[in-house]
Design a protein around this motif. Sequence first.
Motif, short mmCIF file in Angstrom:
data_model
loop_
_atom_site.label_atom_id
_atom_site.label_comp_id
_atom_site.label_asym_id
_atom_site.label_seq_id
_atom_site.Cartn_x
_atom_site.Cartn_y
_atom_site.Cartn_z
N ASP A 101 8.04 2.38 -13.06
CA ASP A 101 8.58 3.46 -12.22
C ASP A 101 7.62 4.48 -12.13
O ASP A 101 7.37 5.18 -13.18
CB ASP A 101 10.05 3.67 -12.67
N ILE A 102 7.10 4.72 -11.04
CA ILE A 102 6.28 5.87 -10.83
C ILE A 102 6.75 6.83 -9.51
O ILE A 102 5.82 7.66 -9.25
CB ILE A 102 4.70 5.47 -10.41
N ALA A 103 8.25 6.84 -9.41
CA ALA A 103 8.66 7.42 -8.27
C ALA A 103 8.47 8.98 -8.17
O ALA A 103 8.01 9.72 -7.35
CB ALA A 103 10.14 7.20 -8.26
N GLU A 104 8.45 9.77 -9.48
CA GLU A 104 8.16 11.18 -9.68
C GLU A 104 6.49 11.50 -9.49
O GLU A 104 6.03 12.31 -8.82
CB GLU A 104 8.69 11.63 -10.88
N LEU A 105 5.76 10.49 -10.27
CA LEU A 105 4.44 10.84 -10.19
C LEU A 105 3.73 10.66 -8.87
O LEU A 105 2.69 10.96 -8.59
CB LEU A 105 3.71 9.82 -11.19
N ARG A 106 4.49 9.64 -8.40
CA ARG A 106 4.00 9.20 -6.80
C ARG A 106 4.01 10.55 -5.72
O ARG A 106 3.29 10.67 -4.57
CB ARG A 106 4.68 8.03 -6.22
N LYS A 107 4.87 11.43 -6.00
CA LYS A 107 5.09 12.70 -5.32
C LYS A 107 3.69 13.41 -5.21
O LYS A 107 3.62 14.52 -4.30
CB LYS A 107 6.36 13.56 -5.65
N ALA A 114 1.01 -1.16 0.03
CA ALA A 114 -0.02 -0.07 0.08
C ALA A 114 0.97 1.24 -0.08
O ALA A 114 0.72 2.28 -0.69
CB ALA A 114 -0.87 -0.08 1.22
N GLU A 115 2.02 1.38 0.80
CA GLU A 115 2.81 2.45 0.80
C GLU A 115 3.41 2.74 -0.49
O GLU A 115 3.88 4.02 -0.58
CB GLU A 115 3.81 2.03 2.05
N CYS A 116 3.79 1.82 -1.18
CA CYS A 116 4.24 2.33 -2.50
C CYS A 116 3.32 2.42 -3.71
O CYS A 116 3.41 2.60 -4.87
CB CYS A 116 5.34 1.34 -3.16
N LEU A 117 2.05 2.67 -2.98
CA LEU A 117 0.91 2.70 -4.03
C LEU A 117 0.68 1.49 -5.11
O LEU A 117 0.32 1.51 -6.32
CB LEU A 117 0.74 4.07 -4.84
N GLY A 118 1.00 0.34 -4.37
CA GLY A 118 1.13 -0.91 -5.17
C GLY A 118 -0.54 -1.46 -5.60
O GLY A 118 -0.54 -2.19 -6.50
N LEU A 119 -1.43 -0.78 -4.82
CA LEU A 119 -2.87 -0.78 -5.25
C LEU A 119 -3.40 -0.20 -6.40
O LEU A 119 -4.66 -0.22 -6.79
CB LEU A 119 -3.79 -0.97 -3.86
N ASN A 120 -2.59 0.78 -6.56
CA ASN A 120 -3.09 1.75 -7.66
C ASN A 120 -2.59 1.02 -9.06
O ASN A 120 -1.84 1.53 -9.78
CB ASN A 120 -2.59 2.94 -7.73
N GLY A 121 -3.07 -0.17 -9.32
CA GLY A 121 -2.53 -0.99 -10.45
C GLY A 121 -3.62 -1.13 -11.49
O GLY A 121 -4.83 -0.65 -11.36
N VAL A 122 -3.25 -1.70 -12.63
CA VAL A 122 -4.04 -1.79 -13.96
C VAL A 122 -4.07 -3.15 -14.37
O VAL A 122 -2.93 -3.53 -14.68
CB VAL A 122 -3.77 -0.89 -15.01
N PRO A 143 3.57 -0.69 -9.53
CA PRO A 143 4.79 0.17 -9.26
C PRO A 143 5.73 -1.14 -9.00
O PRO A 143 5.52 -2.14 -8.61
CB PRO A 143 4.35 0.86 -8.20
N MET A 144 7.01 -0.73 -9.25
CA MET A 144 8.10 -1.68 -9.03
C MET A 144 8.29 -2.03 -7.78
O MET A 144 9.01 -3.11 -7.50
CB MET A 144 9.40 -0.89 -9.90
N GLU A 145 8.05 -1.39 -7.03
CA GLU A 145 8.18 -1.56 -5.33
C GLU A 145 7.28 -2.58 -4.89
O GLU A 145 7.61 -3.02 -3.88
CB GLU A 145 8.51 -0.59 -4.72
N ALA A 146 6.40 -2.98 -5.71
CA ALA A 146 5.29 -3.62 -4.99
C ALA A 146 5.56 -5.34 -5.18
O ALA A 146 4.77 -5.96 -5.74
CB ALA A 146 3.79 -3.34 -5.63
#
Length: 279
Positions: free
Chosen positions: A259-265, A221-229, A238-241
Amino acid sequence: MTGSPGRTATPRRYLMCEPRYFAVEYSINPWMNPDEPVSAELAVKEWTELADSFRRLGHRVETIRPVAGLPDMVFAANSGTVVHGRVLGARFRARQRTAEADHYRRWFLDHGYQDVVMPTAINEAEGDFAWTGEFLLAGTGFRTDPAAHGEAQEVLGVPVVSLQLMDPRYYHLDTALFVLQEASPTRPAHVAYYPEAFSPGSRRVLARLFPTAVIANEADAECLGLNGVSDGRNVVIPMEATHLAANLIAEGYEPTFVDIAELRKSGGGPKCCTLEIRD
């Protein structure tokens, strides 16, 4: 498209918006810090790879022109819900995003959609709505008003199940749950979700509706892993999930990492950038 036993990918149609003007100039969720540097160039690179990943998987990607002064317009999922060709637009809670809704409304009208309805209640579209193939899961608690759930049922003509979000980090439903496989005549819908993002009652509802769901942990959840498609087989996350990915593989899905590191900001990930058009 066919693949892993029991999992079948279905070609999808997505609407996306390049983050040409991406910035974090204000804070409307816990992820956003205007004092932290961000790079629009890097955000565009991440977005381009996401769109290219969809194309490689056989999906159709359409785009809407970005507008200067609307740094969050990249998060297309928040601007419309399309089910069976009916379009329910968005009405944003934050004044900084209000203008996005009309740009997306005009895109649909310009592309031949006659049945486009703009909501009266605060409604952040696929940010808080997830289509399962049978019914619409609808989140509330931070952005979308509960009244929008009933409005969605009337406009889209599909059953709606309301869910209460409890953790401000997971301010939209699509940060805490996503549909892995839509329901079909031969099998029920399958989802992944993070239970701790929901109220106790909503957890019971989810457990009852989806007894075989993929359960995410806190790191997912903390890496927005549930924001998947997901297309029913291929799952873009996201690559961290990595914990979530292992569980998906065990269930016959094939993860694609981005990689969504910038968009995740700005509190966004793959799904936030992707509005699915279901004709």
